[in-house]
Design a protein around this motif. Structure first.
Motif, PDB file in Angstrom:
ATOM      1  N   MET A  49      -0.431  -2.456 -11.198  1.00 47.32           N
ATOM      2  CA  MET A  49      -0.116  -2.423  -9.786  1.00 47.32           C
ATOM      3  C   MET A  49      -0.859  -3.573  -9.115  1.00 47.32           C
ATOM      4  O   MET A  49      -2.053  -3.747  -9.303  1.00 47.32           O
ATOM      5  N   SER A  50      -0.139  -4.328  -8.340  1.00 46.15           N
ATOM      6  CA  SER A  50      -0.767  -5.492  -7.713  1.00 46.15           C
ATOM      7  C   SER A  50      -1.533  -5.065  -6.455  1.00 46.15           C
ATOM      8  O   SER A  50      -1.367  -3.958  -5.947  1.00 46.15           O
ATOM      9  N   MET A  51      -2.338  -5.965  -5.967  1.00 47.99           N
ATOM     10  CA  MET A  51      -3.181  -5.691  -4.813  1.00 47.99           C
ATOM     11  C   MET A  51      -2.344  -5.491  -3.551  1.00 47.99           C
ATOM     12  O   MET A  51      -2.677  -4.650  -2.714  1.00 47.99           O
ATOM     13  N   SER A  52      -1.248  -6.236  -3.417  1.00 46.21           N
ATOM     14  CA  SER A  52      -0.433  -6.119  -2.208  1.00 46.21           C
ATOM     15  C   SER A  52       0.297  -4.775  -2.152  1.00 46.21           C
ATOM     16  O   SER A  52       0.423  -4.176  -1.081  1.00 46.21           O
ATOM     17  N   SER A  53       0.768  -4.263  -3.276  1.00 43.11           N
ATOM     18  CA  SER A  53       1.439  -2.971  -3.261  1.00 43.11           C
ATOM     19  C   SER A  53       0.442  -1.849  -2.978  1.00 43.11           C
ATOM     20  O   SER A  53       0.772  -0.867  -2.301  1.00 43.11           O
ATOM     21  N   LEU A  54      -0.773  -1.985  -3.482  1.00 41.37           N
ATOM     22  CA  LEU A  54      -1.810  -1.005  -3.187  1.00 41.37           C
ATOM     23  C   LEU A  54      -2.146  -1.017  -1.693  1.00 41.37           C
ATOM     24  O   LEU A  54      -2.315   0.046  -1.073  1.00 41.37           O
ATOM     25  N   LEU A  55      -2.184  -2.195  -1.109  1.00 39.39           N
ATOM     26  CA  LEU A  55      -2.461  -2.328   0.316  1.00 39.39           C
ATOM     27  C   LEU A  55      -1.336  -1.716   1.153  1.00 39.39           C
ATOM     28  O   LEU A  55      -1.589  -1.010   2.136  1.00 39.39           O
ATOM     29  N   VAL A  56      -0.097  -1.936   0.750  1.00 37.48           N
ATOM     30  CA  VAL A  56       1.051  -1.368   1.467  1.00 37.48           C
ATOM     31  C   VAL A  56       1.026   0.153   1.382  1.00 37.48           C
ATOM     32  O   VAL A  56       1.252   0.848   2.378  1.00 37.48           O
ATOM     33  N   ILE A  57       0.732   0.687   0.223  1.00 40.30           N
ATOM     34  CA  ILE A  57       0.648   2.143   0.063  1.00 40.30           C
ATOM     35  C   ILE A  57      -0.464   2.710   0.930  1.00 40.30           C
ATOM     36  O   ILE A  57      -0.291   3.749   1.587  1.00 40.30           O
ATOM     37  N   LEU A  58      -1.598   2.035   0.976  1.00 43.56           N
ATOM     38  CA  LEU A  58      -2.719   2.485   1.796  1.00 43.56           C
ATOM     39  C   LEU A  58      -2.362   2.475   3.281  1.00 43.56           C
ATOM     40  O   LEU A  58      -2.692   3.412   4.013  1.00 43.56           O
ATOM     41  N   VAL A  59      -1.672   1.441   3.721  1.00 44.40           N
ATOM     42  CA  VAL A  59      -1.250   1.356   5.126  1.00 44.40           C
ATOM     43  C   VAL A  59      -0.257   2.472   5.449  1.00 44.40           C
ATOM     44  O   VAL A  59      -0.341   3.123   6.498  1.00 44.40           O
ATOM     45  N   ILE A  60       0.682   2.740   4.559  1.00 46.73           N
ATOM     46  CA  ILE A  60       1.678   3.793   4.787  1.00 46.73           C
ATOM     47  C   ILE A  60       1.014   5.168   4.828  1.00 46.73           C
ATOM     48  O   ILE A  60       1.318   5.994   5.707  1.00 46.73           O
ATOM     49  N   VAL A  61       0.093   5.413   3.916  1.00 42.45           N
ATOM     50  CA  VAL A  61      -0.616   6.699   3.904  1.00 42.45           C
ATOM     51  C   VAL A  61      -1.445   6.860   5.177  1.00 42.45           C
ATOM     52  O   VAL A  61      -1.457   7.939   5.797  1.00 42.45           O
ATOM     53  N   THR A  62      -2.122   5.814   5.602  1.00 39.89           N
ATOM     54  CA  THR A  62      -2.913   5.870   6.831  1.00 39.89           C
ATOM     55  C   THR A  62      -2.023   6.130   8.039  1.00 39.89           C
ATOM     56  O   THR A  62      -2.367   6.939   8.913  1.00 39.89           O
ATOM     57  N   ALA A  63      -0.878   5.462   8.106  1.00 29.75           N
ATOM     58  CA  ALA A  63       0.051   5.675   9.216  1.00 29.75           C
ATOM     59  C   ALA A  63       0.608   7.095   9.195  1.00 29.75           C
ATOM     60  O   ALA A  63       0.754   7.725  10.249  1.00 29.75           O
ATOM     61  N   ALA A  64       0.896   7.624   8.023  1.00 33.08           N
ATOM     62  CA  ALA A  64       1.417   8.988   7.915  1.00 33.08           C
ATOM     63  C   ALA A  64       0.382  10.014   8.371  1.00 33.08           C
ATOM     64  O   ALA A  64       0.705  10.970   9.080  1.00 33.08           O
ATOM     65  N   VAL A  65      -0.860   9.803   7.976  1.00 34.83           N
ATOM     66  CA  VAL A  65      -1.929  10.722   8.400  1.00 34.83           C
ATOM     67  C   VAL A  65      -2.130  10.636   9.910  1.00 34.83           C
ATOM     68  O   VAL A  65      -2.279  11.658  10.592  1.00 34.83           O
TER      69      VAL A  65
END
Length: 66
Positions: free
Chosen positions: A1-17
């Motif tokens: 998993m690349s760093m950018s996809s991990l960052l996108v997932i983190l942003v989406i999870v943060t926005a969902a929370v």
């Protein structure tokens, strides 16, 4: 998993929370405000009735004042 996809997932999870917390906070705040009004109204009415009763003249002398 690349760093950018991990960052996108983190942003989406943060926005969902954040969205979930916001959607839970607003109805709870509205509910608590409604409950506070329901509790305060009878107390306010009771205080007003007490003021009205104290303002009426009584047939017996007032024992509180010497």
């Amino acid at each position: 998993m690349s760093m950018s996809s991990l960052l996108v997932i983190l942003v989406i999870v943060t926005a969902a929370v954040a969205l979930a917390l916001g959607l839970a906070y607003l109805p709870m705040r509205l509910l608590l405000a409604q409950m506070a009004k329901a509790v305060a109204a009878p107390i306010r009415d009771f205080i007003q009735r007490q003021r009205d009763r104290r303002g009426l003249s009584r047939p017996t002398p007032d024992r509180r004042k010497p």
